[in-house]
Every structure is written in structure tokens, then in C-alpha cells.
Enzyme design. Structure first.
Site, PDB file in Angstrom:
ATOM      1  N   SER A   1       7.868  -7.978   1.403  1.00 40.12           N
ATOM      2  CA  SER A   1       7.676  -6.683   0.755  1.00 40.12           C
ATOM      3  C   SER A   1       8.139  -5.558   1.669  1.00 40.12           C
ATOM      4  O   SER A   1       8.090  -5.685   2.899  1.00 40.12           O
ATOM      5  CB  SER A   1       6.208  -6.463   0.404  1.00 40.12           C
ATOM      6  OG  SER A   1       5.963  -5.135  -0.038  1.00 40.12           O
TER       7      SER A   1
ATOM      8  N   TYR B   1      -2.715  -5.874   2.542  1.00 38.63           N
ATOM      9  CA  TYR B   1      -1.521  -6.415   1.895  1.00 38.63           C
ATOM     10  C   TYR B   1      -0.299  -6.226   2.800  1.00 38.63           C
ATOM     11  O   TYR B   1       0.499  -7.146   2.986  1.00 38.63           O
ATOM     12  CB  TYR B   1      -1.316  -5.717   0.557  1.00 38.63           C
ATOM     13  CG  TYR B   1      -0.126  -6.191  -0.254  1.00 38.63           C
ATOM     14  CD1 TYR B   1      -0.203  -7.345  -1.028  1.00 38.63           C
ATOM     15  CD2 TYR B   1       1.071  -5.478  -0.258  1.00 38.63           C
ATOM     16  CE1 TYR B   1       0.874  -7.768  -1.788  1.00 38.63           C
ATOM     17  CE2 TYR B   1       2.151  -5.901  -1.009  1.00 38.63           C
ATOM     18  CZ  TYR B   1       2.050  -7.047  -1.773  1.00 38.63           C
ATOM     19  OH  TYR B   1       3.127  -7.455  -2.519  1.00 38.63           O
TER      20      TYR B   1
END
Length: 305
Positions: free
Chosen positions: A200, A213
Site C-alpha cells: 500500500s 495498517y
């Protein structure tokens, strides 16, 4: 086919202010205000994510291969499953509890001429991951490609309010799941096989409201490079795709409705990616036709952040 691409509607001709560099007109903010119940159903998302890539023409890049995709029921995982099938692969997909979404993915894979196995379970558990690999090999006879894609995220604006339970679920889904599936799959992979992880932009740049995250995605990037070094002697390549904002159920099942309406507006593209725009990168990294000399790399697709 190229003629069809050239004639596809552009946002310049449709009047949108959003720069359009794709084969067809992609939706841009503002989106309808919405919030989905976790883990999020793709069927409930408005507008529906674009995953079928109608202008992408397969050329047998994965002909005869078998792929296992976690989080393959929706979002990026579904788009990857469809393109893998278009490239000649049979596909097994793992989902948690989105059975209806998984059935749609299976239908789309079979429409492309591939076979599809649906496996329901929790990637946080090592025993399940081993069983998922065993089921895939039993169904199709081998396993050449693993795509680690399942993920959990939950925005938290105040650091002190990030609970132990929340932190634990993020770590176990995003890191344990990747480790367990990779370990189980690698034991059966032969030279020429590939593992593709979903990283990501948050693992590169961080996100102030996604501390845990972001940490896991940075960990996935490091895991990718370390595992690539470990497995290259066995002829197994390991790489990662690091997307920016993508229109999938993950964010509308996490963000507040007001934030969902503006999702992706802060990229230079002024919109989130659609899953079909990310999936070709997975084909590229999975196929030895395209990337036989690439391992340990992180490929950012972040819309010009």
C-alpha cells in the site's frame, strides 16, 4: 481491439474535470455518501467497482498455471482473478464470509474459460492457510502463483483510542495471513513460480489515521524483499504491488460516509483507481513471460501522489 480503446469515451469529451488516462470513463468524487458494514460487500457499493477490464486482451501469460488469491471475492482480488483466468490460469479464491461476492467472482472466472475454487476461511489461522493450499493443489494439481491480498483496516483518529483488539486483528490479518499462506504455498512451488503481495501507499508514506495498517503494509514491503532473497535460490520470485486509493468495499466499510464521498480526490488523478486498473500489475509480476528478472520489488500504483 485497439480501435475500440481509441474510441472509448474520455473525460475530456464527457465534460469531466478529472484527467482521464484510461481506456474508459472512470467515476470520480463526489461519490454517494455511504457506509458499509464490515467486511463490506461489493454488491452494496455505489457506484459498482469496475473489475472486468473489457479492453484488456489476454495472451496466455499464465496459460496452464494455478493461482491462489486471498481476498479474491471482491475489489482488487476479484479483478486479479478475472485477468488471471483471461491469461489462461485456473484460480482458487479465499474469502472470509462474503459468499455472494465470491460466487460472482467464480462466475466471472468461468466466463473467461478458467476453473474457480471458492475457499471460505480465516487467513489469521495457520491451519486454515495450509488447508487452503492443500485444497487448491487437490483441485488443480499444482500451485504456481500465490497472491496475498486479504486485509483489514479501521481508521482511528486518536492514537490512544487504538485498542489492543483492533491492533491485534490488523496485525494478524495483514501480516500473519501473508506469512502463513506464503509458507504453506512455497513448500509446493517449483522454479518459475511467483508470490505477489498487496502492499500500500500507506506503507511508503504512512497515514495518520491508519497507524496500525500503515505499519503492516510497511512490514509487507519488508517481508516481500526478505522472502524474495530467501526463495530465489529455489527459482521462486516474490514481489509486491503498492496501490494508492482503490474503489473497493474496504474503505466504505471503514470510513465515515462524508469521507467516502471524497475518496481519492487528493491524488493527481483526482479520483481513486478502479480495480481493473491495478490488476494488470499482478499479471505482470506473476508471469515469467513479463517479469522473469524481477524479484524483491515494490511496484507503487498511487495515482500521482
Amino acid at each position: 481491439m485497439q480501435e475500440k480503446v481509441d474510441k472509448a469515451p474520455s473525460q475530456e469529451t464527457t465534460g469531466s474535470a478529472v484527467p482521464q488516462t484510461g481506456a474508459r470513463d472512470y467515476p470520480a468524487p463526489p461519490f454517494p455518501k455511504q457506509h458499509l458494514k464490515k467486511p463490506g460487500s461489493e454488491m452494496a457499493l455505489d457506484p459498482a467497482p469496475m473489475f472486468d477490464a473489457p479492453y484488456y486482451v489476454g495472451s496466455k501469460k499464465l496459460d496452464g498455471k494455478v493461482a491462489l488469491i486471498s481476498g479474491g471475492d471482491s475489489g482488487i482480488g476479484r479483478a486479479v482473478a478475472v485477468l488471471f483466468a483471461r491469461e489462461g490460469a485456473n484460480v482458487a479464491i479465499i474469502h472470509l464470509d462474503e459468499a455472494a461476492d465470491a460466487e460472482i467472482t467464480k462466475e466471472m472466472v468461468e466466463k473467461e474459460g478458467g476453473r474457480c475454487l471458492i475457499i471460505a476461511g480465516d487467513v489469521r489461522k495457520a491451519v486454515f492457510c495450509r488447508r487452503a493450499v492443500d485444497k487448491t493443489i487437490k483441485a488443480f494439481g499444482s500451485l504456481e502463483v500465490l497472491v496475498n491480498n486479504a486485509a483489514f483496516q479501521l481508521h482511528t483518529t486518536e492514537f490512544e483510542k487504538l485498542t489492543d483488539e483492533h491492533f491485534d486483528e490488523t496485525i494478524k490479518t495483514n501480516l500473519y495471513g501473508y506469512f502463513f499462506l506464503s509458507q504453506a504455498a512455497a513448500a509446493h512451488m517449483k522454479p518459475g513460480s511467483a508470490i505477489v503481495n498487496t502492499g500500500s501507499v500507506t506503507g511508503i508514506m504512512g497515514s495518520k489515521n491508519l497507524l496500525d495498517y500503515s505499519m503492516t503494509k510497511g512490514g509487507i514491503h519488508a517481508f516481500t524483499r526478505a522472502l524474495a532473497g530467501n526463495l530465489i535460490a529455489r527459482g521462486i520470485r516474490v514481489n509486491a504491488v503498492a496501490p494508492g486509493p482503490v474503489w473497493t468495499p474496504l474503505n466504505p466499510a471503514d470510513k465515515e460516509a462524508e469521507d467516502v464521498a471524497r475518496f481519492g480526490a487528493d491524488t493527481k488523478m483526482k479520483r481513486p483507481a478502479q480495480p481493473e486498473e491495478i490488476a494488470p500489475a499482478y499479471v505482470f509480476l506473476a508471469s515469467s513471460h513479463c517479469s522473469s528478472y524481477i524479484t524483491g520489488e515494490i511496484l507503487p500504483i498511487i495515482g500521482g501522489y
